[in-house]
Design a protein around this motif. Structure first.
Motif, mmCIF file in Angstrom:
data_model
loop_
_atom_site.group_PDB
_atom_site.id
_atom_site.type_symbol
_atom_site.label_atom_id
_atom_site.label_comp_id
_atom_site.label_asym_id
_atom_site.label_seq_id
_atom_site.Cartn_x
_atom_site.Cartn_y
_atom_site.Cartn_z
ATOM 1 N N LYS A 2 46.550 26.151 115.978
ATOM 2 C CA LYS A 2 45.385 25.318 115.137
ATOM 3 C C LYS A 2 45.996 23.794 115.547
ATOM 4 O O LYS A 2 47.105 23.748 115.674
ATOM 5 C CB LYS A 2 45.387 25.847 113.735
ATOM 6 N N GLU A 3 45.095 22.937 115.403
ATOM 7 C CA GLU A 3 45.288 21.569 115.633
ATOM 8 C C GLU A 3 44.589 20.745 114.707
ATOM 9 O O GLU A 3 43.378 21.021 114.468
ATOM 10 C CB GLU A 3 44.753 21.420 117.242
ATOM 11 N N PHE A 4 45.145 19.713 114.205
ATOM 12 C CA PHE A 4 44.365 18.737 113.343
ATOM 13 C C PHE A 4 44.646 17.498 114.153
ATOM 14 O O PHE A 4 45.745 16.927 114.764
ATOM 15 C CB PHE A 4 45.092 18.387 112.251
ATOM 16 N N GLN A 5 43.481 16.707 114.282
ATOM 17 C CA GLN A 5 43.496 15.455 115.130
ATOM 18 C C GLN A 5 42.988 14.294 114.018
ATOM 19 O O GLN A 5 41.946 14.393 113.603
ATOM 20 C CB GLN A 5 42.469 15.364 116.102
ATOM 21 N N CYS A 6 43.985 13.319 113.763
ATOM 22 C CA CYS A 6 43.819 12.409 112.839
ATOM 23 C C CYS A 6 42.493 11.505 112.962
ATOM 24 O O CYS A 6 41.732 11.052 112.109
ATOM 25 C CB CYS A 6 45.166 11.542 112.646
ATOM 26 N N GLY A 7 42.386 11.266 114.381
ATOM 27 C CA GLY A 7 41.158 10.494 114.881
ATOM 28 C C GLY A 7 39.763 11.073 114.234
ATOM 29 O O GLY A 7 38.966 10.236 114.307
ATOM 30 N N THR A 17 48.412 17.025 115.546
ATOM 31 C CA THR A 17 49.597 17.981 115.385
ATOM 32 C C THR A 17 48.907 19.446 115.374
ATOM 33 O O THR A 17 48.057 19.620 115.463
ATOM 34 C CB THR A 17 50.283 17.955 114.029
ATOM 35 N N ARG A 18 49.794 20.294 116.009
ATOM 36 C CA ARG A 18 49.616 21.616 116.353
ATOM 37 C C ARG A 18 50.469 22.461 115.582
ATOM 38 O O ARG A 18 51.649 22.428 115.939
ATOM 39 C CB ARG A 18 49.578 21.647 117.784
ATOM 40 N N HIS A 19 50.096 23.673 115.218
ATOM 41 C CA HIS A 19 51.082 24.739 114.530
ATOM 42 C C HIS A 19 50.205 25.863 114.569
ATOM 43 O O HIS A 19 48.872 25.882 114.370
ATOM 44 C CB HIS A 19 51.645 24.407 113.186
ATOM 45 N N GLU A 20 51.196 27.073 114.273
ATOM 46 C CA GLU A 20 50.279 28.388 113.802
ATOM 47 C C GLU A 20 49.700 28.380 112.409
ATOM 48 O O GLU A 20 48.803 29.162 112.286
ATOM 49 C CB GLU A 20 51.548 29.353 114.143
ATOM 50 N N ASP A 21 50.571 27.765 111.761
ATOM 51 C CA ASP A 21 50.406 27.658 110.191
ATOM 52 C C ASP A 21 49.545 26.643 109.718
ATOM 53 O O ASP A 21 50.021 25.527 110.017
ATOM 54 C CB ASP A 21 51.833 28.079 109.691
ATOM 55 N N ARG A 27 50.909 20.215 105.683
ATOM 56 C CA ARG A 27 52.222 19.478 105.273
ATOM 57 C C ARG A 27 52.272 18.198 106.176
ATOM 58 O O ARG A 27 52.558 16.974 105.502
ATOM 59 C CB ARG A 27 53.343 20.282 105.108
ATOM 60 N N ARG A 28 52.277 18.474 107.463
ATOM 61 C CA ARG A 28 52.714 17.147 108.302
ATOM 62 C C ARG A 28 51.573 16.148 108.050
ATOM 63 O O ARG A 28 51.984 14.969 108.468
ATOM 64 C CB ARG A 28 52.405 17.660 109.798
ATOM 65 N N ALA A 29 50.241 16.561 108.248
ATOM 66 C CA ALA A 29 49.205 15.717 108.109
ATOM 67 C C ALA A 29 49.161 14.791 106.735
ATOM 68 O O ALA A 29 49.292 13.507 106.936
ATOM 69 C CB ALA A 29 47.850 16.276 107.944
ATOM 70 N N ALA A 30 49.542 15.436 105.687
ATOM 71 C CA ALA A 30 49.715 14.725 104.440
ATOM 72 C C ALA A 30 51.067 13.723 104.902
ATOM 73 O O ALA A 30 50.939 12.664 104.157
ATOM 74 C CB ALA A 30 50.246 15.646 102.970
#
Ligand SMILES: [Zn+2]
Length: 61
Positions: A2-7, A17-21, A27-30
């Motif tokens: 899975k991936e989250f793009q802050c943009g 950031t990318r991670h399976e979980d 946590r990383r995004a926060a």
């Protein structure tokens, strides 16, 4: 994966950031919101905004 793009949340921000979980992405995004965007308090609305923008991606071959 899975991936989250802050943009998608903060226009112009290149961080992602990318991670399976999903929990790890949250946590990383926060952490990123605190350190880079000065969000000292991560509100529930922010959590939901991040969660709704997490996308499934295929891991690169
Ligand atoms: Zn950002």
């Amino acid at each position: 994966m899975k991936e989250f793009q802050c943009g998608s949340l903060v226009p112009g921000c290149q961080w992602h950031t990318r991670h399976e979980d999903e929990a790890e992405i949250m946590r990383r995004a926060a952490e990123h919101m605190r350190e880079t965007h000065g969000e000292t308090i991560i509100r529930e609305t922010m959590i939901e905004a991040i969660r709704s923008r997490i996308e499934k991606v295929r891991s690169a071959a």
